[in-house]
Design a protein around this motif. Sequence first.
Motif, PDB file in Angstrom:
ATOM      1  N   ALA A 229       1.279  -3.846  -8.952  1.00 11.09           N
ATOM      2  CA  ALA A 229       1.282  -4.560  -7.670  1.00 11.09           C
ATOM      3  C   ALA A 229       0.898  -6.024  -7.864  1.00 11.09           C
ATOM      4  O   ALA A 229       1.576  -6.933  -7.363  1.00 11.09           O
TER       5      ALA A 229
ATOM      6  N   HIS B 102       0.825  -1.205   0.000  1.00  9.30           N
ATOM      7  CA  HIS B 102       0.000   0.000   0.000  1.00  9.30           C
ATOM      8  C   HIS B 102       0.866   1.266   0.000  1.00  9.30           C
ATOM      9  O   HIS B 102       0.508   2.260  -0.649  1.00  9.30           O
TER      10      HIS B 102
ATOM     11  N   LEU C  14       1.905   1.668  -3.564  1.00  8.15           N
ATOM     12  CA  LEU C  14       0.805   2.174  -4.391  1.00  8.15           C
ATOM     13  C   LEU C  14       0.694   3.689  -4.246  1.00  8.15           C
ATOM     14  O   LEU C  14       0.490   4.408  -5.235  1.00  8.15           O
TER      15      LEU C  14
ATOM     16  N   PRO D 127      -0.736   1.463 -11.160  1.00  9.94           N
ATOM     17  CA  PRO D 127      -0.208   0.982  -9.886  1.00  9.94           C
ATOM     18  C   PRO D 127      -0.801  -0.357  -9.456  1.00  9.94           C
ATOM     19  O   PRO D 127      -0.074  -1.245  -8.994  1.00  9.94           O
ATOM     20  N   ALA D 128      -2.116  -0.534  -9.620  1.00 11.92           N
ATOM     21  CA  ALA D 128      -2.747  -1.796  -9.219  1.00 11.92           C
ATOM     22  C   ALA D 128      -2.239  -2.953 -10.073  1.00 11.92           C
ATOM     23  O   ALA D 128      -1.971  -4.050  -9.569  1.00 11.92           O
TER      24      ALA D 128
ATOM     25  N   LEU E 166      -4.357  -6.330  -1.146  1.00 13.31           N
ATOM     26  CA  LEU E 166      -4.769  -5.114  -1.846  1.00 13.31           C
ATOM     27  C   LEU E 166      -6.187  -4.671  -1.503  1.00 13.31           C
ATOM     28  O   LEU E 166      -6.649  -3.642  -2.006  1.00 13.31           O
TER      29      LEU E 166
END
Length: 296
Positions: A126, A65, A68, A122-123, A145
């Motif tokens: 990740a 996180h 992110l 970003p997601a 997430l």
Amino acid sequence: MSTHNSAAIADFEEHRPRMFGIAYRMLGSAAEAEDTVQEAYLRWSAADRSDIQHLGAWLAKVVTHLCLNTLTSARARREEYVGPWLPEPVLTSDGVLGPLESAEQREGVSMALLVLLEQLTPAERAVYVLREAFAYGHREISELLDLSEANCRQIHRRATARVAAGAPKPRFAPDPAQWHGLVESFLTAAHSGDLARLESLLSADVRYVSDGGGVVSAARRPILGRNNVARFAIGALEKYVAGVPVTFAEINGSPALLFGEVAVMMVEFENGLVSGVSTVVNPEKLEFLRRQLSHS
């Protein structure tokens, strides 16, 4: 320091390498990865540890996180970055990024892949890193997430497709002795200013990328083509690293050249010819590497 605190710190240190590995792959910056791990440590120190059942999972969630959040702000900084952007080079022979025993593991920290990951959201980045580099299951990723498992699967499919679409053609990976010989021929021709000899060592579509970040002089755009790259390489080596000692090292899972502590050069080959050259000369991006070298 109390025995309790010493044990707690030891627990955190056990997970530090994995946390750094996740953060570096997500951010492409060793400095930001270090900051992220340090922030995770501060949050862990202040947390009620009785609520933390699985420290590894808790830290992975915190680090992910934090990454992110960093990626969201980094996008604006990337757009303002002067010239081509390359990841911070990391000396990988000391295991700082985890085991790199297979070609897939080495490719997972390569400059080429990390540049490609910059194109993901970003997601997507990740999910891709957690799944591909650390083999987290989709259920585990969904918990890290705070997304549904179905959503994570969809994001992974999309990220994998985007990476595959942009992936370069398979690289020619000569054995270390052959690589050294080819690179030495390249350097000898460039240092001597032998343009014809240097051109004969380059592929027709060779690409030279130099990351100076506007801090030091470097090409603001990729240099393309045999003649252009040959001329640029001769000029750059003569102007910036003449007389600087050159050593070989493993950088981001691949053999590379270190010009003292002022430049890192990665050279790729295809069919025995130089197909790509990447150099990092931005001193801010070499700080982590300098510290690694000072401890080696």
